[in-house]
Each structure stands twice: as structure tokens, then as C-alpha cells.
Design a protein around this motif. Structure first.
Motif, short mmCIF file in Angstrom:
data_model
loop_
_atom_site.label_atom_id
_atom_site.label_comp_id
_atom_site.label_asym_id
_atom_site.label_seq_id
_atom_site.Cartn_x
_atom_site.Cartn_y
_atom_site.Cartn_z
N GLU A 49 2.18 6.89 -11.47
CA GLU A 49 1.56 5.61 -11.80
C GLU A 49 0.15 5.57 -11.21
O GLU A 49 -0.16 4.76 -10.34
CB GLU A 49 2.41 4.45 -11.29
N GLU A 50 -0.71 6.45 -11.70
CA GLU A 50 -2.02 6.69 -11.10
C GLU A 50 -2.93 5.47 -11.10
O GLU A 50 -3.83 5.37 -10.25
CB GLU A 50 -2.69 7.87 -11.80
N ASP A 51 -2.73 4.52 -12.01
CA ASP A 51 -3.55 3.32 -12.03
C ASP A 51 -3.42 2.51 -10.74
O ASP A 51 -4.32 1.74 -10.39
CB ASP A 51 -3.23 2.45 -13.25
N LEU A 52 -2.34 2.70 -10.00
CA LEU A 52 -2.15 1.98 -8.74
C LEU A 52 -3.15 2.39 -7.67
O LEU A 52 -3.43 1.62 -6.76
CB LEU A 52 -0.71 2.15 -8.23
N PHE A 53 -3.69 3.58 -7.79
CA PHE A 53 -4.70 4.03 -6.81
C PHE A 53 -5.92 3.13 -6.82
O PHE A 53 -6.59 2.96 -5.80
CB PHE A 53 -5.14 5.48 -7.08
N ASP A 54 -6.22 2.52 -7.97
CA ASP A 54 -7.39 1.65 -8.09
C ASP A 54 -7.27 0.43 -7.18
O ASP A 54 -8.28 -0.19 -6.85
CB ASP A 54 -7.59 1.19 -9.53
N GLU A 55 -6.05 0.06 -6.83
CA GLU A 55 -5.80 -1.13 -6.01
C GLU A 55 -5.79 -0.84 -4.51
O GLU A 55 -5.64 -1.76 -3.72
CB GLU A 55 -4.46 -1.76 -6.41
N ILE A 56 -5.94 0.43 -4.13
CA ILE A 56 -5.83 0.82 -2.71
C ILE A 56 -7.14 1.45 -2.28
O ILE A 56 -7.60 2.41 -2.89
CB ILE A 56 -4.67 1.82 -2.51
N SER A 57 -7.72 0.91 -1.22
CA SER A 57 -8.99 1.45 -0.73
C SER A 57 -8.81 2.89 -0.26
O SER A 57 -7.72 3.28 0.17
CB SER A 57 -9.53 0.60 0.42
N PRO A 58 -9.87 3.69 -0.33
CA PRO A 58 -9.78 5.07 0.17
C PRO A 58 -9.34 5.13 1.64
O PRO A 58 -8.60 6.02 2.03
CB PRO A 58 -11.20 5.62 -0.02
N VAL A 117 0.84 -1.20 0.00
CA VAL A 117 0.00 0.00 0.00
C VAL A 117 0.88 1.25 0.00
O VAL A 117 0.64 2.19 -0.76
CB VAL A 117 -0.98 0.00 1.20
N ILE A 118 1.89 1.24 0.83
CA ILE A 118 2.81 2.39 0.90
C ILE A 118 3.46 2.60 -0.47
O ILE A 118 3.44 3.72 -1.00
CB ILE A 118 3.90 2.17 1.97
N GLU A 119 4.02 1.54 -1.00
CA GLU A 119 4.69 1.64 -2.30
C GLU A 119 3.72 2.10 -3.39
O GLU A 119 4.04 2.99 -4.18
CB GLU A 119 5.30 0.30 -2.69
N GLY A 120 2.55 1.50 -3.44
CA GLY A 120 1.57 1.84 -4.46
C GLY A 120 1.10 3.28 -4.36
O GLY A 120 0.94 3.97 -5.37
N LEU A 121 0.90 3.73 -3.13
CA LEU A 121 0.45 5.11 -2.92
C LEU A 121 1.51 6.11 -3.39
O LEU A 121 1.19 7.07 -4.09
CB LEU A 121 0.12 5.30 -1.44
N ILE A 122 2.75 5.86 -3.03
CA ILE A 122 3.82 6.77 -3.43
C ILE A 122 4.02 6.72 -4.95
O ILE A 122 4.11 7.77 -5.60
CB ILE A 122 5.12 6.45 -2.68
N ARG A 123 4.07 5.53 -5.49
CA ARG A 123 4.23 5.41 -6.95
C ARG A 123 3.06 6.05 -7.68
O ARG A 123 3.24 6.67 -8.74
CB ARG A 123 4.41 3.95 -7.34
N GLY A 124 1.86 5.92 -7.13
CA GLY A 124 0.69 6.57 -7.71
C GLY A 124 0.84 8.09 -7.73
O GLY A 124 0.53 8.74 -8.73
N MET A 125 1.34 8.63 -6.64
CA MET A 125 1.54 10.08 -6.55
C MET A 125 2.65 10.54 -7.50
O MET A 125 2.65 11.69 -7.93
CB MET A 125 1.88 10.49 -5.11
N LEU A 126 3.57 9.64 -7.81
CA LEU A 126 4.68 10.00 -8.70
C LEU A 126 4.38 9.70 -10.16
O LEU A 126 5.28 9.73 -11.00
CB LEU A 126 5.96 9.28 -8.24
#
Length: 147
Positions: free
Chosen positions: A95-104, A84-93
Motif C-alpha cells: 500500500e505504497e500510497d501510505l508513505f505519502d502520509e508519513i514524514s521521512p 505511523v507503524i501501521e502505515g509504514l508496514i502496510r506501505g512496505m507490503l
């Protein structure tokens, strides 16, 4: 209290580790302003990431930060999830599609924990906290206006 000041005061308390004060202030945010507050958190998180990863935003640096967070928050309930940490940071940098994999809920919680860690380890952010809050407010206002 005006919403902008309330947002700033809540984030100041949260980012400096005063969770009781942050919770007290958060409870004062009107339900109608929660989405705007969440946008403010995202903007502040973006600024914090800019400080933390200004010299190196490689996958290795992101993984290292995620591992540090798991150690720092090892007693957190529920546990902090490295992906989640990695996906959130990568999403902010970018890779926005990763946000779809992380609950609000996971996004919100992880952003706040990461902000606390970054601010706690950054003398620059601590010294210029008002400037970073002002930048986050301007950015979130811009995003809200564009939505």
C-alpha cells in the motif's frame, strides 16, 4: 572503511541494540552516502518484515505489532505513533500510497525501532544476521542501480 561495510556494521549495532556504537558508526558515514544508507535500511527493514510477518501479514497482525511497539517503546521521546507503524508496514507490503502520509523522519525512526524489535525477538535473524545484511546490501544496490 568502505561504505558497504560501514552500513552493515552500523545496522548490526543498531539492530542488536548497541545505540552508542550505532551512533558512532553512523557519524562516519559520508554525507554523500546517506541516501544510499537510507536505502540499505529500507532493504533490511523489508527483510525483517518478511521474517516477522511470514506467516500472517493481515491487518490484525500489523495492528498487534504496532500495539506491541507502543508498549515496548512507551518511554520514547517523541512517542511512537501507532498509525505511523501501521502505515509504514502496510506501505512496505504494497500500500505504497501510505508513505505519502508519513514524514521521512518518522519513516526512518520507526524503521529502526521496528528492526530492533524484530531482530531482538527473532533467534533466526540473530543467528543469520550476516546473511540478512548481505541480502539487504544486494537489494539496496539493485534499487540504487535501477533509480
Amino acid at each position: 572503511m568502505k561504505a558497504g561495510k560501514l552500513f552493515r556494521d552500523t545496522m548490526r549495532a543498531s539492530s542488536l541494540g548497541d545505540s552508542d556504537e550505532a551512533a558512532r558508526l553512523y557519524a562516519q558515514i559520508p554525507e554523500s552516502e546517506i541516501d544510499n544508507y537510507n536505502m540499505f535500511i529500507i532493504a533490511f527493514f523489508a527483510g525483517a518484515l518478511g521474517v516477522r510477518f511470514k506467516d500472517d501479514h493481515s491487518l490484525a497482525a500489523i495492528k498487534q505489532f504496532a500495539e506491541e511497539m507502543q508498549i515496548d517503546y512507551r518511554n520514547a521521546k517523541p512517542p511512537v505513533k501507532q498509525l505511523v507503524i501501521e502505515g509504514l508496514i502496510r506501505g512496505m507490503l504494497g500500500e505504497e500510497d501510505l508513505f505519502d502520509e508519513i514524514s521521512p523522519e518518522d519513516q526512518y525512526r520507526t524503521q529502526l525501532l521496528a528492526i530492533r524489535k524484530i531482530v531482538g525477538q527473532s533467534p533466526e535473524m540473530q543467528a543469520r544476521l550476516d546473511d540478512y545484511l548481505t541480502e539487504a546490501e544486494a537489494l539496496s544496490d539493485q534499487w540504487i542501480a535501477e533509480a
